[in-house]
Design a protein around this motif. Structure first.
Motif, PDB file in Angstrom:
ATOM      1  N   TYR A 193     -23.068  31.176  74.496  1.00  0.00           N
ATOM      2  CA  TYR A 193     -21.660  30.751  74.439  1.00  0.00           C
ATOM      3  C   TYR A 193     -20.799  31.837  73.816  1.00  0.00           C
ATOM      4  N   PHE A 194     -21.260  32.359  72.666  1.00  0.00           N
ATOM      5  CA  PHE A 194     -20.457  33.379  71.995  1.00  0.00           C
ATOM      6  C   PHE A 194     -20.442  34.692  72.770  1.00  0.00           C
ATOM      7  N   GLY A 195     -21.528  34.976  73.486  1.00  0.00           N
ATOM      8  CA  GLY A 195     -21.534  36.177  74.321  1.00  0.00           C
ATOM      9  C   GLY A 195     -20.420  36.133  75.350  1.00  0.00           C
ATOM     10  N   ALA A 196     -20.251  34.979  76.001  1.00  0.00           N
ATOM     11  CA  ALA A 196     -19.194  34.823  77.004  1.00  0.00           C
ATOM     12  C   ALA A 196     -17.812  34.854  76.360  1.00  0.00           C
ATOM     13  N   LEU A 197     -17.680  34.228  75.188  1.00  0.00           N
ATOM     14  CA  LEU A 197     -16.377  34.190  74.511  1.00  0.00           C
ATOM     15  C   LEU A 197     -15.955  35.591  74.063  1.00  0.00           C
ATOM     16  N   ILE A 198     -16.904  36.394  73.592  1.00  0.00           N
ATOM     17  CA  ILE A 198     -16.603  37.753  73.142  1.00  0.00           C
ATOM     18  C   ILE A 198     -16.131  38.616  74.306  1.00  0.00           C
ATOM     19  N   GLY A 206      -6.759  37.551  70.937  1.00  0.00           N
ATOM     20  CA  GLY A 206      -5.838  36.529  70.452  1.00  0.00           C
ATOM     21  C   GLY A 206      -5.668  36.653  68.945  1.00  0.00           C
ATOM     22  N   ASN A 207      -5.261  35.578  68.292  1.00  0.00           N
ATOM     23  CA  ASN A 207      -5.087  35.570  66.835  1.00  0.00           C
ATOM     24  C   ASN A 207      -6.282  34.955  66.119  1.00  0.00           C
ATOM     25  N   ASP A 208      -7.415  34.908  66.802  1.00  0.00           N
ATOM     26  CA  ASP A 208      -8.593  34.247  66.253  1.00  0.00           C
ATOM     27  C   ASP A 208      -9.499  35.254  65.526  1.00  0.00           C
ATOM     28  N   LEU A 209     -10.515  34.713  64.852  1.00  0.00           N
ATOM     29  CA  LEU A 209     -11.416  35.516  64.037  1.00  0.00           C
ATOM     30  C   LEU A 209     -12.272  36.448  64.886  1.00  0.00           C
ATOM     31  N   ILE A 210     -12.710  35.993  66.057  1.00  0.00           N
ATOM     32  CA  ILE A 210     -13.524  36.851  66.921  1.00  0.00           C
ATOM     33  C   ILE A 210     -12.716  38.056  67.381  1.00  0.00           C
ATOM     34  N   SER A 211     -11.447  37.848  67.690  1.00  0.00           N
ATOM     35  CA  SER A 211     -10.588  38.985  68.074  1.00  0.00           C
ATOM     36  C   SER A 211     -10.438  39.964  66.914  1.00  0.00           C
ATOM     37  N   ALA A 212     -10.291  39.426  65.691  1.00  0.00           N
ATOM     38  CA  ALA A 212     -10.173  40.290  64.502  1.00  0.00           C
ATOM     39  C   ALA A 212     -11.459  41.076  64.273  1.00  0.00           C
ATOM     40  N   GLU A 227     -23.892  42.221  67.981  1.00  0.00           N
ATOM     41  CA  GLU A 227     -23.568  42.017  66.565  1.00  0.00           C
ATOM     42  C   GLU A 227     -22.467  40.972  66.399  1.00  0.00           C
ATOM     43  N   LEU A 228     -21.488  41.022  67.298  1.00  0.00           N
ATOM     44  CA  LEU A 228     -20.403  40.030  67.244  1.00  0.00           C
ATOM     45  C   LEU A 228     -20.912  38.625  67.529  1.00  0.00           C
ATOM     46  N   ALA A 229     -21.798  38.486  68.509  1.00  0.00           N
ATOM     47  CA  ALA A 229     -22.328  37.169  68.858  1.00  0.00           C
ATOM     48  C   ALA A 229     -23.125  36.582  67.695  1.00  0.00           C
ATOM     49  N   VAL A 230     -23.956  37.412  67.066  1.00  0.00           N
ATOM     50  CA  VAL A 230     -24.765  36.933  65.935  1.00  0.00           C
ATOM     51  C   VAL A 230     -23.859  36.594  64.755  1.00  0.00           C
ATOM     52  N   MET A 231     -22.811  37.406  64.534  1.00  0.00           N
ATOM     53  CA  MET A 231     -21.881  37.127  63.436  1.00  0.00           C
ATOM     54  C   MET A 231     -21.151  35.813  63.676  1.00  0.00           C
ATOM     55  N   ALA A 232     -20.738  35.559  64.910  1.00  0.00           N
ATOM     56  CA  ALA A 232     -20.070  34.293  65.224  1.00  0.00           C
ATOM     57  C   ALA A 232     -21.019  33.116  64.997  1.00  0.00           C
ATOM     58  N   LEU A 233     -22.284  33.278  65.386  1.00  0.00           N
ATOM     59  CA  LEU A 233     -23.279  32.227  65.160  1.00  0.00           C
ATOM     60  C   LEU A 233     -23.477  31.978  63.666  1.00  0.00           C
ATOM     61  N   THR A 234     -23.549  33.059  62.890  1.00  0.00           N
ATOM     62  CA  THR A 234     -23.725  32.940  61.437  1.00  0.00           C
ATOM     63  C   THR A 234     -22.540  32.221  60.808  1.00  0.00           C
ATOM     64  N   LEU A 235     -21.321  32.593  61.230  1.00  0.00           N
ATOM     65  CA  LEU A 235     -20.121  31.955  60.692  1.00  0.00           C
ATOM     66  C   LEU A 235     -20.048  30.486  61.101  1.00  0.00           C
ATOM     67  N   MET A 236     -20.470  30.184  62.323  1.00  0.00           N
ATOM     68  CA  MET A 236     -20.474  28.799  62.784  1.00  0.00           C
ATOM     69  C   MET A 236     -21.404  27.952  61.918  1.00  0.00           C
ATOM     70  N   LEU A 237     -22.601  28.486  61.629  1.00  0.00           N
ATOM     71  CA  LEU A 237     -23.566  27.761  60.802  1.00  0.00           C
ATOM     72  C   LEU A 237     -23.048  27.574  59.380  1.00  0.00           C
TER      73      LEU A 237
END
Length: 401
Positions: A193-198, A206-212, A227-237
């Motif tokens: 999911y995060f791979g596709a979103l990235i 956008g103004n979201d954290l993944i964009s930042a 690295e971005l996908a794993v970071m998003a997963l870590t932040l989600m958890l």
């Protein structure tokens, strides 16, 4: 002193309110560190409990988190919840690089923008609770939903996908013996999911954290897609885990300790300091988290740790160390400020602490402002607590006003 070679079996399944786990208290009282056996994993581990000893292990590069990957390391969950590339298990200097880049998404300006979003989300949820009228379940209306809504909102996840994110996180944090496959599937689904979103945010920021995070640079260095996908997963958890538990836990303490509620109402300027004291006190999870492995021989608390030995630290016991915190089992709103270990320590301290504290300050601050007469609607002994995951928090928190 040489501890016994026989490991102590530690299920760490105590979940009675916010009482401190008696087995952890017993291990704290020992003269030295102890060999323990956890429910999952093919090896024993050392358990380090004192504040100074925990600080040593968490800052000494002879103890590696990255070194545990690929092994059936001692743990509380059937399926390991960390990914090999996660900032939670990467060692310096690589983790230092990740932290430099990721910290750019948590600057004061970014956090203030996120705080404004959190205020809007919190007020919407509290409006709904007020409209429903008492009695109401504070866990349902605020504790569960605010962190879920916040992390999904700041990551830029479509609102229709929020329930699916919640389900994945619950599967990953489950401790049940039959949860291994569902946890592995949840981790894989989140990564995809995060791979596709990235990919979408790379082409249309956008103004979201993944964009930042995608825009973060250190010279020419940037975070790659994995690295971005794993970071998003870590932040989600962590976004679901820590804040969900702590909003409920802090609310429970305030509702069952009138002197704390009175203190915050009369001195709202002390909110952050009192929150930190409660965070120090609260046993926010069961037992231990992610272990380390010794990459060479080392000595801790007078005990020789051999290369290859697994080492667990207990942030819970470190937070109750009487040598650092006089009368550690009391909540003292006027306690002199000393950093605690609830968010970790050293190179693996939670990178999103500014976001977590903003959530707690907004949630508790707005709750007390909006509902100054808030009280428990049931006797404390009737509050139901989580028993299915590694977390400690009330599943329901019936309140009236």
């Amino acid at each position: 002193m040489t501890p016994s070679d026989k490991a102590i079996m530690c299920p760490f399944d105590f979940s009675k309110g916010l009482e401190f786990d008696p087995s952890l208290a017993e291990l704290m009282a020992r003269d030295s560190i102890t060999r323990i056996r956890l429910p999952y994993g093919d090896a024993d581990a050392w358990l380090v409990t004192g504040f100074d000893a925990v600080r040593q292990v968490t800052t000494d590069q002879r103890f590696s988190r990255a070194g545990i990957m690929g092994s059936d390391y001692p743990r509380l969950t059937p399926e390991p919840i960390v990914s090999p590339e996660s900032i939670n298990v990467v060692d310096p200097p690589h983790s230092s690089r990740l932290r430099r880049l990721v910290s750019q998404a948590f600057t004061k300006g970014h956090v203030e923008r996120m705080r404004r979003r959190i205020v809007r989300l919190a007020d919407t949820l509290l409006d709904e609770m007020a409209a429903q009228g008492p009695p109401a379940d504070l866990a349902h209306h605020l504790s569960n939903r605010l962190p879920q809504h916040t992390i999904c909102d700041v990551l830029g996840i479509e609102q229709d996908d929020w329930p699916r994110m919640e389900q994945y996180v619950h599967q990953l944090l489950s401790t049940g013996p039959d949860s291994r496959q569902s946890a592995a599937t949840a981790k894989s689904e989140l990564r995809a999911y995060f791979g596709a979103l990235i990919e979408k945010r790379r082409s249309s920021p956008g103004n979201d954290l993944i964009s930042a995070l995608a825009a973060a640079k250190d010279g020419e260095d940037v975070l790659d897609d994995q690295e971005l996908a794993v970071m998003a997963l870590t932040l989600m958890l962590s976004g679901h885990d820590t804040a969900t538990c702590q909003i409920s836990n802090i609310s429970y303490l305030l509702l069952t300790r009138p002197e704390l509620m009175k203190h915050l109402k009369s001195r709202p300027d002390t909110l952050t300091a009192v929150l930190n004291e409660m965070l120090r006190f609260i046993p926010f999870r069961k037992g231990v988290g992610i272990p380390r492995v010794a990459v060479e021989d080392a000595e801790v608390d007078g005990v020789k740790i051999r290369a290859g030995d697994f080492v667990h630290v207990s942030y819970l016991t470190a937070n109750r160390d009487p040598e650092r915190y006089p009368d550690p089992d009391a909540i003292d709103p006027d306690r002199p400020s000393l950093p605690h270990m609830t968010f970790g320590w050293g190179g693996h301290r939670c990178i999103a602490v500014p976001l977590a504290m903003a959530e707690l300050e907004v949630a508790i601050g707005r709750l007390l402002e909006r509902f100054p007469e808030l009280r428990l609607a049931v006797p404390p002994e009737e509050v139901r607590w989580d028993t299915e995951t590694i977390r400690r928090f009330p599943i329901e928190l019936p309140v009236a006003w």
